[in-house]
Scaffold this motif. Structure first.
Motif, mmCIF file in Angstrom:
data_model
loop_
_atom_site.group_PDB
_atom_site.id
_atom_site.type_symbol
_atom_site.label_atom_id
_atom_site.label_comp_id
_atom_site.label_asym_id
_atom_site.label_seq_id
_atom_site.Cartn_x
_atom_site.Cartn_y
_atom_site.Cartn_z
ATOM 1 N N GLN D 65 0.846 -1.191 0.017
ATOM 2 C CA GLN D 65 -0.004 0.080 0.178
ATOM 3 C C GLN D 65 0.911 1.067 -0.141
ATOM 4 O OE1 GLN D 65 -2.859 -0.278 3.413
ATOM 5 N NE2 GLN D 65 -4.265 -1.216 1.949
ATOM 6 N N TYR D 73 0.379 4.778 -7.746
ATOM 7 C CA TYR D 73 -0.040 3.459 -8.540
ATOM 8 C C TYR D 73 0.241 3.364 -9.800
ATOM 9 C CZ TYR D 73 -2.688 4.396 -4.340
ATOM 10 O OH TYR D 73 -3.184 4.459 -2.824
ATOM 11 N N ARG D 75 0.185 4.957 -12.464
ATOM 12 C CA ARG D 75 -0.841 5.006 -13.377
ATOM 13 C C ARG D 75 -0.594 5.409 -14.691
ATOM 14 N NH1 ARG D 75 -3.845 8.116 -9.222
ATOM 15 N NH2 ARG D 75 -5.111 6.717 -8.171
ATOM 16 N N LEU E 9 -18.695 0.124 -6.769
ATOM 17 C CA LEU E 9 -18.498 0.386 -5.290
ATOM 18 C C LEU E 9 -19.645 1.283 -4.797
ATOM 19 C CD1 LEU E 9 -14.616 -0.051 -4.967
ATOM 20 C CD2 LEU E 9 -16.495 -1.870 -4.480
ATOM 21 N N ILE E 62 -12.126 -3.288 7.240
ATOM 22 C CA ILE E 62 -11.384 -2.826 6.115
ATOM 23 C C ILE E 62 -11.777 -2.526 4.786
ATOM 24 C CG2 ILE E 62 -9.184 -3.736 4.825
ATOM 25 C CD1 ILE E 62 -8.320 -5.277 7.505
ATOM 26 N N ASN E 63 -12.984 -3.590 4.610
ATOM 27 C CA ASN E 63 -13.544 -3.356 3.266
ATOM 28 C C ASN E 63 -14.485 -2.228 3.139
ATOM 29 O OD1 ASN E 63 -12.699 -5.384 1.356
ATOM 30 N ND2 ASN E 63 -13.657 -7.005 2.917
ATOM 31 N N THR E 66 -12.735 0.935 2.053
ATOM 32 C CA THR E 66 -12.678 1.069 0.711
ATOM 33 C C THR E 66 -14.092 1.649 0.256
ATOM 34 O OG1 THR E 66 -11.161 -0.744 0.828
ATOM 35 C CG2 THR E 66 -12.182 -0.064 -1.266
ATOM 36 N N ALA E 70 -14.774 5.136 -1.573
ATOM 37 C CA ALA E 70 -15.287 5.007 -2.887
ATOM 38 C C ALA E 70 -16.516 6.231 -3.145
ATOM 39 C CB ALA E 70 -15.670 3.645 -3.406
ATOM 40 N N LEU F 9 -1.753 -2.041 -12.276
ATOM 41 C CA LEU F 9 -2.941 -2.125 -11.169
ATOM 42 C C LEU F 9 -4.254 -1.690 -11.376
ATOM 43 C CD1 LEU F 9 -1.066 -1.012 -8.165
ATOM 44 C CD2 LEU F 9 -1.208 -3.225 -8.719
ATOM 45 N N VAL F 60 -6.741 -10.087 1.153
ATOM 46 C CA VAL F 60 -7.410 -9.757 -0.061
ATOM 47 C C VAL F 60 -7.879 -8.448 0.260
ATOM 48 C CG1 VAL F 60 -9.319 -10.147 -1.734
ATOM 49 C CG2 VAL F 60 -8.012 -12.124 -0.758
ATOM 50 N N ALA F 61 -8.727 -8.339 1.396
ATOM 51 C CA ALA F 61 -9.177 -6.697 1.640
ATOM 52 C C ALA F 61 -8.212 -5.644 1.730
ATOM 53 C CB ALA F 61 -10.106 -6.698 3.077
ATOM 54 N N ILE F 62 -7.140 -6.146 1.971
ATOM 55 C CA ILE F 62 -5.897 -5.094 2.157
ATOM 56 C C ILE F 62 -5.576 -4.834 0.740
ATOM 57 C CG2 ILE F 62 -3.566 -4.373 3.063
ATOM 58 C CD1 ILE F 62 -4.435 -6.135 5.581
ATOM 59 N N ASN F 63 -5.337 -5.821 0.009
ATOM 60 C CA ASN F 63 -4.866 -5.625 -1.249
ATOM 61 C C ASN F 63 -5.770 -4.961 -2.107
ATOM 62 O OD1 ASN F 63 -2.037 -6.302 -1.622
ATOM 63 N ND2 ASN F 63 -3.029 -8.533 -1.346
ATOM 64 N N PHE F 64 -7.200 -5.182 -2.063
ATOM 65 C CA PHE F 64 -8.364 -4.295 -2.842
ATOM 66 C C PHE F 64 -8.270 -3.067 -2.295
ATOM 67 C CE2 PHE F 64 -12.921 -3.835 -3.468
ATOM 68 C CZ PHE F 64 -12.879 -3.858 -4.684
ATOM 69 N N GLN F 65 -7.907 -2.668 -1.174
ATOM 70 C CA GLN F 65 -7.899 -1.263 -0.877
ATOM 71 C C GLN F 65 -6.782 -0.469 -1.799
ATOM 72 O OE1 GLN F 65 -6.716 -0.777 3.267
ATOM 73 N NE2 GLN F 65 -9.069 -0.296 3.887
ATOM 74 N N THR F 66 -5.515 -1.152 -1.951
ATOM 75 C CA THR F 66 -4.824 -0.571 -3.039
ATOM 76 C C THR F 66 -5.227 -0.542 -4.422
ATOM 77 O OG1 THR F 66 -3.109 -1.592 -1.569
ATOM 78 C CG2 THR F 66 -2.158 -0.949 -3.662
ATOM 79 N N ALA F 68 -8.272 -0.668 -5.524
ATOM 80 C CA ALA F 68 -9.229 0.162 -5.596
ATOM 81 C C ALA F 68 -8.968 1.651 -5.880
ATOM 82 C CB ALA F 68 -10.473 0.257 -4.442
ATOM 83 N N ALA F 69 -7.850 2.076 -4.830
ATOM 84 C CA ALA F 69 -7.493 3.417 -5.023
ATOM 85 C C ALA F 69 -6.900 3.575 -6.298
ATOM 86 C CB ALA F 69 -6.435 3.637 -3.856
ATOM 87 N N ALA F 70 -5.905 2.770 -6.659
ATOM 88 C CA ALA F 70 -5.476 2.865 -8.066
ATOM 89 C C ALA F 70 -6.240 3.013 -9.072
ATOM 90 C CB ALA F 70 -4.675 1.643 -8.275
ATOM 91 N N ASN F 71 -7.374 2.402 -9.102
ATOM 92 C CA ASN F 71 -8.472 2.632 -9.922
ATOM 93 C C ASN F 71 -9.633 3.792 -9.979
ATOM 94 O OD1 ASN F 71 -8.344 0.313 -12.188
ATOM 95 N ND2 ASN F 71 -7.522 -0.672 -10.366
ATOM 96 N N TYR F 73 -11.384 4.009 -7.754
ATOM 97 C CA TYR F 73 -12.836 3.165 -7.453
ATOM 98 C C TYR F 73 -13.648 3.063 -8.371
ATOM 99 C CZ TYR F 73 -10.514 4.521 -2.707
ATOM 100 O OH TYR F 73 -9.517 4.944 -1.662
#
Lengths: 76, 76, 76, 76, 76, 76
Positions: D65, D73, D75, E9, E62-63, E66, E70, F9, F60-66, F68-71, F73
């Motif tokens: 992170q 990221y 981008r 989201l 945690i989710n 996110t 969003a 990402l 997974v939730a922690i990596n999804f934060q990363t 999601a932020a990269a995209n 959201y």
């Protein structure tokens, strides 16, 4: 769950925000175990275990991050 | 809880911010176990266990993220 | 604690920032267990346990997030 | 530690960023247990335990992170 | 997995966002253990264990970070 | 590791982002235990343990934060 329990993350004070974080943490439990009686029975177990209390405080801390960010950290 | 214990996340220095993070972590515990006597009894258990101390430090770290962000990281 | 140990989150390099994250992690422990002798005795236990070391590294990672954000990730 | 191992969080690709996150995670361990021989002996234990591997992956995720944010990221 | 279960989201209310966070948490489990029958058998175990429930609530928290980010924290 | 497995990402949809988060979580494991056969043997153990599954979902939730932020959201 039919009841409405969360309509806003905005609170007047950081302390109310902290209390909302506690509500969120408990709701996270309740969605997994909706039976209030079971939760009531579990309470004395984890409320007397230091590591369980630390774990509970951690969930509150994570939810408080969300609530605090939502409120712009009550900067003004 | 009727007492007011958190009116602002803003502190003068990062060290005071760190100490506020400790307060938040303890309050997270206290909302689950409000009985001060029970908490007092649990103290020697987790204060002498390496993993419990690491877990406690982790909750402080999470709350410090919130306090530090609130204070703009005391950049100036 | 009367001593001043944290006056700024700003460091010259990311490595110094990482080392500050380690300091923060240890201080989080020390506020819960201020007795240096007890901490000294616990050291060989967790320093030889893989899961304890991973947990310690996780606290450092969380504090490093804070320090890195404070420093604008040392981008320039 | 006298050696310089971290001069920048910027990497060319997300994969290199992920590998830097692994380095950060290992360094977090190494600051607590600097003895390479001890670490070498612990490796077969946690590398064959599913929960230890998940915990290790979590520390990497937290450090990723930080690295990902530092790199915007990747981008563009 | 061929089915489409996550197209956005964005939610109308924070409560729906919280419920989406629960869905994300369960999906994280389901990708590792896709067998619904196994999951069904495990349910009574962790739904009656205080520490398991706290851990489940932590993943939701945690989710929810996110999902809340969003949605701009549903500020308006 | 010589193979290229992560070049971006950015994903088209949040669901693909979630699946990328799962990939990141597994890669975090694989860097610690590269032996696919060992990982294959460990699978039935943690895939049938509720707490292990929750822990996996947390990574997974922690990596999804990363991701999601990269995209951004996937806001639009």
């Amino acid at each position: 769950m039919a009841d409405i329990w969360l309509t806003s993350l905005i609170t007047d004070t950081p302390q109310e925000g902290f209390e909302l974080a506690i509500t969120l943490s408990r709701r996270g439990v309740k969605y997994t175990q909706p039976d209030g009686e079971v939760l009531h029975k579990l309470r004395p177990v984890y409320a007397n275990d230091a590591d369980s209390l630390t774990a509970a405080s951690q969930v509150v801390a994570i939810n408080f991050q969300t609530v605090a960010a939502a409120n712009g950290y009550w900067r003004k």
